[in-house]
Scaffold this active site. Sequence first.
Site, PDB file in Angstrom:
ATOM      1  N   TYR A 168       0.808  -1.234   0.000  1.00  0.00           N
ATOM      2  CA  TYR A 168       0.000   0.000   0.000  1.00  0.00           C
ATOM      3  C   TYR A 168       0.838   1.279   0.000  1.00  0.00           C
ATOM      4  O   TYR A 168       0.276   2.366  -0.043  1.00  0.00           O
ATOM      5  CB  TYR A 168      -0.938  -0.010   1.211  1.00  0.00           C
ATOM      6  CG  TYR A 168      -1.918  -1.168   1.188  1.00  0.00           C
ATOM      7  CD1 TYR A 168      -2.885  -1.245   0.192  1.00  0.00           C
ATOM      8  CD2 TYR A 168      -1.873  -2.189   2.144  1.00  0.00           C
ATOM      9  CE1 TYR A 168      -3.782  -2.304   0.140  1.00  0.00           C
ATOM     10  CE2 TYR A 168      -2.763  -3.249   2.114  1.00  0.00           C
ATOM     11  CZ  TYR A 168      -3.716  -3.299   1.109  1.00  0.00           C
ATOM     12  OH  TYR A 168      -4.598  -4.349   1.053  1.00  0.00           O
ATOM     13  N   HIS A 208      -9.141   1.082  -5.509  1.00  0.00           N
ATOM     14  CA  HIS A 208      -8.279   0.217  -4.691  1.00  0.00           C
ATOM     15  C   HIS A 208      -6.843   0.646  -4.937  1.00  0.00           C
ATOM     16  O   HIS A 208      -6.438   0.811  -6.098  1.00  0.00           O
ATOM     17  CB  HIS A 208      -8.477  -1.260  -5.067  1.00  0.00           C
ATOM     18  CG  HIS A 208      -9.865  -1.710  -4.778  1.00  0.00           C
ATOM     19  ND1 HIS A 208     -10.265  -2.030  -3.499  1.00  0.00           N
ATOM     20  CD2 HIS A 208     -10.950  -1.808  -5.560  1.00  0.00           C
ATOM     21  CE1 HIS A 208     -11.550  -2.331  -3.524  1.00  0.00           C
ATOM     22  NE2 HIS A 208     -12.004  -2.199  -4.765  1.00  0.00           N
TER      23      HIS A 208
HETATM   24  C1  DQA Z   1      -7.815  -2.496  -0.836  1.00  0.00           C
HETATM   25  C2  DQA Z   1      -7.785  -3.954  -1.315  1.00  0.00           C
HETATM   26  C3  DQA Z   1      -8.613  -4.839  -0.396  1.00  0.00           C
HETATM   27  O1  DQA Z   1      -8.573  -6.188  -0.848  1.00  0.00           O
HETATM   28  C4  DQA Z   1      -8.068  -4.803   1.017  1.00  0.00           C
HETATM   29  O2  DQA Z   1      -8.862  -5.568   1.891  1.00  0.00           O
HETATM   30  C5  DQA Z   1      -7.899  -3.413   1.513  1.00  0.00           C
HETATM   31  C6  DQA Z   1      -7.387  -2.386   0.619  1.00  0.00           C
HETATM   32  C7  DQA Z   1      -6.886  -1.591  -1.666  1.00  0.00           C
HETATM   33  O3  DQA Z   1      -7.017  -0.372  -1.545  1.00  0.00           O
HETATM   34  O4  DQA Z   1      -6.039  -2.084  -2.416  1.00  0.00           O
HETATM   35  O5  DQA Z   1      -8.090  -3.139   2.696  1.00  0.00           O
HETATM   36  O6  DQA Z   1      -9.140  -1.994  -0.971  1.00  0.00           O
END
Ligand code: DQA
Length: 144
Positions: free
Chosen positions: A23, A103
């Site tokens: 992330y 995402h």
């Molecule tokens: C997310 C992807 C999801 O699978 C995960 O549970 C998240 C973050 C992303 O921003 O890539 O919490 O939404």
Amino acid sequence: MNKHCIINGPNLNLLGQREPEIYGSMTLSEIQKHTESELKKRGLDVKLDWFQSNIEGEIVEKIQSTLEQNYKSIIINPAGYSHTSVAIYDALKLVKIPIVEVHLSNVYAREDFRHNLLTARAARTIMSGLGKNAYAMAVLSQEL
Ligand code: DQA
């Protein structure tokens, strides 16, 4: 001035320390500043209303509250709830304005259970894998 509502789901309050290899290293508030400054640099004068909650019902209530407000779009990262939440999906179905689901990571390059995006069925647009630029790109997609 156009207003956009940006909703973030569970565990996104811990960006920066949460799996930074996936992330990135920015906190949510750093991403907010980054988003606003990148949009400003490009001459976009928009108001962004940021909301984050770890609680499904609070996210549902925030989505419902947008019905009485004059937003141009909802930009939502439902995080883990993307894969499971009928309640968030149902709330999004009530909304008439465009919904962009974002995402940070490319969910299709990850575990199989992340490939099912239940809430995205209510979205007009989905964006996945843009990292810290996800929110700026989502706003831009509604402003161009
Ligand atoms: C997310 C992807 C999801 O699978 C995960 O549970 C998240 C973050 C992303 O921003 O890539 O919490 O939404």
